[in-house]
Design a protein around this motif. Structure first.
Motif, PDB file in Angstrom:
ATOM      1  N   ILE A   1       0.992   7.221  -0.801  1.00 41.11           N
ATOM      2  CA  ILE A   1       1.649   6.891  -1.992  1.00 41.11           C
ATOM      3  C   ILE A   1       1.123   5.795  -2.894  1.00 41.11           C
ATOM      4  O   ILE A   1       0.380   4.913  -1.960  1.00 41.11           O
ATOM      5  N   SER A   2       1.276   6.083  -4.002  1.00 42.24           N
ATOM      6  CA  SER A   2       0.636   4.972  -4.729  1.00 42.24           C
ATOM      7  C   SER A   2       1.643   4.347  -5.557  1.00 42.24           C
ATOM      8  O   SER A   2       2.417   4.844  -6.223  1.00 42.24           O
ATOM      9  N   PHE A   3       1.564   2.856  -5.878  1.00 40.73           N
ATOM     10  CA  PHE A   3       2.074   2.150  -6.907  1.00 40.73           C
ATOM     11  C   PHE A   3       1.575   1.831  -7.941  1.00 40.73           C
ATOM     12  O   PHE A   3       0.141   1.370  -8.100  1.00 40.73           O
ATOM     13  N   LEU A   4       1.889   2.437  -9.140  1.00 39.52           N
ATOM     14  CA  LEU A   4       0.764   2.406 -10.524  1.00 39.52           C
ATOM     15  C   LEU A   4       1.727   1.625 -11.654  1.00 39.52           C
ATOM     16  O   LEU A   4       2.965   1.844 -11.648  1.00 39.52           O
TER      17      LEU A   4
ATOM     18  N   ASP B   1       0.124  11.585  -2.731  1.00 37.56           N
ATOM     19  CA  ASP B   1       1.162  12.564  -2.381  1.00 37.56           C
ATOM     20  C   ASP B   1       2.346  12.257  -3.337  1.00 37.56           C
ATOM     21  O   ASP B   1       2.775  13.288  -3.869  1.00 37.56           O
ATOM     22  N   ARG B   2       2.814  11.195  -3.566  1.00 40.16           N
ATOM     23  CA  ARG B   2       3.556  10.592  -4.492  1.00 40.16           C
ATOM     24  C   ARG B   2       3.301   9.322  -5.136  1.00 40.16           C
ATOM     25  O   ARG B   2       2.344   8.768  -4.687  1.00 40.16           O
ATOM     26  N   ILE B   3       3.764   9.335  -6.431  1.00 43.30           N
ATOM     27  CA  ILE B   3       3.302   8.096  -7.189  1.00 43.30           C
ATOM     28  C   ILE B   3       4.768   7.353  -7.502  1.00 43.30           C
ATOM     29  O   ILE B   3       5.588   7.999  -8.213  1.00 43.30           O
ATOM     30  N   ALA B   4       4.694   6.320  -7.243  1.00 40.19           N
ATOM     31  CA  ALA B   4       5.822   5.545  -7.843  1.00 40.19           C
ATOM     32  C   ALA B   4       5.457   4.614  -9.129  1.00 40.19           C
ATOM     33  O   ALA B   4       4.546   3.694  -9.179  1.00 40.19           O
TER      34      ALA B   4
ATOM     35  N   ALA C   1       8.563  -3.401 -14.912  1.00 39.11           N
ATOM     36  CA  ALA C   1       9.583  -4.717 -14.684  1.00 39.11           C
ATOM     37  C   ALA C   1      10.303  -4.808 -13.492  1.00 39.11           C
ATOM     38  O   ALA C   1      11.446  -5.003 -13.440  1.00 39.11           O
ATOM     39  N   GLY C   2       9.372  -4.442 -12.371  1.00 39.97           N
ATOM     40  CA  GLY C   2       9.977  -4.643 -11.131  1.00 39.97           C
ATOM     41  C   GLY C   2      10.915  -3.684 -10.261  1.00 39.97           C
ATOM     42  O   GLY C   2      11.283  -3.664  -9.173  1.00 39.97           O
ATOM     43  N   ARG C   3      11.070  -2.675 -11.199  1.00 44.44           N
ATOM     44  CA  ARG C   3      11.724  -1.400 -10.863  1.00 44.44           C
ATOM     45  C   ARG C   3      10.726  -0.089 -10.757  1.00 44.44           C
ATOM     46  O   ARG C   3       9.721  -0.183 -11.439  1.00 44.44           O
ATOM     47  N   ILE C   4      11.096   1.086 -10.089  1.00 47.25           N
ATOM     48  CA  ILE C   4      10.547   2.348 -10.019  1.00 47.25           C
ATOM     49  C   ILE C   4      11.003   3.064 -11.106  1.00 47.25           C
ATOM     50  O   ILE C   4      12.411   3.284 -11.110  1.00 47.25           O
ATOM     51  N   GLU C   5      10.234   3.491 -12.134  1.00 49.42           N
ATOM     52  CA  GLU C   5      10.914   4.060 -13.264  1.00 49.42           C
ATOM     53  C   GLU C   5      10.515   5.705 -12.914  1.00 49.42           C
ATOM     54  O   GLU C   5      11.678   6.356 -13.321  1.00 49.42           O
ATOM     55  N   GLN C   6       9.792   6.069 -12.326  1.00 51.02           N
ATOM     56  CA  GLN C   6       9.625   7.494 -11.731  1.00 51.02           C
ATOM     57  C   GLN C   6       9.035   7.267 -10.371  1.00 51.02           C
ATOM     58  O   GLN C   6       7.812   6.834 -10.065  1.00 51.02           O
TER      59      GLN C   6
ATOM     60  N   HIS D   1       6.182  16.535 -16.186  1.00 46.35           N
ATOM     61  CA  HIS D   1       7.399  15.947 -16.342  1.00 46.35           C
ATOM     62  C   HIS D   1       7.799  14.604 -16.357  1.00 46.35           C
ATOM     63  O   HIS D   1       8.750  14.389 -15.359  1.00 46.35           O
ATOM     64  N   PRO D   2       7.404  13.779 -17.114  1.00 47.90           N
ATOM     65  CA  PRO D   2       7.571  12.543 -17.099  1.00 47.90           C
ATOM     66  C   PRO D   2       9.238  12.140 -17.271  1.00 47.90           C
ATOM     67  O   PRO D   2       9.670  12.795 -18.223  1.00 47.90           O
ATOM     68  N   ALA D   3       9.866  10.939 -16.599  1.00 46.80           N
ATOM     69  CA  ALA D   3      10.969  10.955 -16.670  1.00 46.80           C
ATOM     70  C   ALA D   3      11.535  10.085 -17.901  1.00 46.80           C
ATOM     71  O   ALA D   3      12.583  10.274 -18.266  1.00 46.80           O
ATOM     72  N   SER D   4      10.475   9.485 -18.734  1.00 50.99           N
ATOM     73  CA  SER D   4      10.867   8.498 -19.829  1.00 50.99           C
ATOM     74  C   SER D   4       9.565   8.418 -20.651  1.00 50.99           C
ATOM     75  O   SER D   4       8.449   8.832 -19.995  1.00 50.99           O
TER      76      SER D   4
END
Length: 387
Positions: A49-52, A219-222, A226-231, A241-244
């Motif tokens: 998993i990646s934090f991006l 496998d998944r990207i977070a 601003a300190g939260r997960i957007e998608q 299919h970006p969420a925003s």
């Protein structure tokens, strides 16, 4: 509820085996500034998993809390089903690889890899066996007698990985480990890291601001903001299919048109184009943004006889042409400060000259429609304050 919250709720027991990680409402503040804001996430055992996100979005702070280098102000962290909130870093079943390799220059490669084992008072026979196995993992066995200063950047990165893996952690944390490498070596190491993770089955938690790294390995990207997960999703979903609008702008390149929502929520009328989407997804008469990726746009010299079935057209002047190898990139001015980036496969790219009047077309099914978002205007993003 966010994607991350949903995952944490539905898979609440999935991270209880070795290598699983659960973040339960963790918050980290520095004075009046919140770096990580009530973040919940389940990382499956053996997952990559990646934090991006941009600088200051909270991704590295999250990693450091998992590692034990930072303590959350609220929430809980569980590794392999057990809370580690009060455990120091050396008591957690994790190892961390940093961008700065932090190899000991006075020790040989083998001694660097063995350092953590000696600290744990591992027997000499075990040390020899495990160091050899770790160096084999990263294809560096023949370099055991060398000093770090005798190695290239990529070789030093492999040694840093071997040193982290020799302790056989349940979770490997990687904090922008490829950032100091040149582009070609970085791409080679991306493939090696993914192959290594698949072979070992260890949970990898990877932090990066490089979207290419995240898309190619995870496998998944977070996607953080601003300190939260957007998608939170796999690479295909995040890209297609970006969420925003924020995610759409950050992952890959987009052409954005901002204006009034028209045609019963299925189009955005900007100062330079009427951009139609395939479905009505916005509130009519509100402010919205339409986005289309450069590879979905066709370009030709304006005035060529023929017809197009594409729902969207825009006319402008060609400002620039760039050869990107397998693709050609065209920069088109639509007037004022609105420009359009177009990419076509090199064999199929039209022959155009700077200054030509051009016609750009694209299909409605390739258009993404979003409510107006100041952080994703004009194809870019605005990073939150640095934390």
């Amino acid at each position: 509820m966010t994607d991350a919250d949903s995952t944490a709720t539905t898979n609440s027991g999935a991270a209880d085996s070795r290598g699983g990680v659960r973040l339960e409402g963790i918050t980290k503040r520095y004075g009046d500034q919140t770096a990580v804001d009530n973040l919940s996430l389940t990382i499956e055992p053996g997952e990559f998993i990646s934090f991006l996100g941009p600088s200051g979005c909270g991704k590295t702070t999250t990693l450091r809390m998992i590692a034990g280098f930072e303590t959350p102000n609220a929430g809980d962290i569980l590794i392999s089903g057990a809370s580690v909130l009060n455990a120091p870093p050396y008591r957690r079943d994790v190892n961390t690889v940093f961008q700065a390799y932090a190899l000991f220059p006075h020790l040989s490669v083998a001694e660097n890899v063995a350092y953590g084992l000696h600290q744990r008072r591992t027997s000499k026979s075990d040390v020899r066996e495990r160091v050899t196995a770790a160096l084999d993992m990263v294809q560096m066995r023949t370099f055991g007698d060398r000093r770090p200063t005798q190695l290239s950047g990529g070789q030093q990165q492999r040694i840093a990985l071997a040193r982290a893996l020799v302790n056989r952690p349940a979770v490997l944390l990687l904090d922008e480990p490829l950032g100091a490498l040149d582009r070609q070596l970085r791409e080679e190491m991306q493939m090696e890291l993914k192959l290594l993770q698949a072979r070992l089955g260890i949970t990898f938690v990877f932090v990066t601001h490089d979207q290419g790294e995240a898309l190619s390995m995870s496998d998944r990207i977070a996607i953080m903001r601003a300190g939260r997960i957007e998608q939170l999703a796999d690479s295909d979903t995040v890209y297609a299919h970006p969420a925003s609008a924020y995610v759409a702008a950050f992952v890959g390149q987009q052409n954005f048109f901002r204006g009034s929502v028209t045609e019963s929520g299925a189009a955005v009328t900007s100062a330079h184009a009427l951009v139609r989407g395939a479905t009505a997804s916005l509130a009519d008469a509100s402010q919205g943004e339409a986005a289309v990726r450069p590879e979905f746009i066709k370009i030709e010299k304006d005035g060529i006889a023929g017809s197009t079935d594409d729902a969207n057209t825009a006319r402008g002047k060609l400002l620039g042409v760039s050869h990107l190898g397998d693709t050609m990139q065209f920069l088109v001015s639509l007037g004022d400060d609105q420009s359009l980036v177009v990419r076509r496969p090199t064999p199929d790219a039209p022959s155009l000259r700077i200054g030509d009047s051009v016609l750009c077309t694209w299909e409605a099914r390739h258009v993404l429609l979003f409510p107006a978002d100041d952080s994703a205007a004009e194809g870019g993003y605005v990073a939150p304050p640095t934390a």
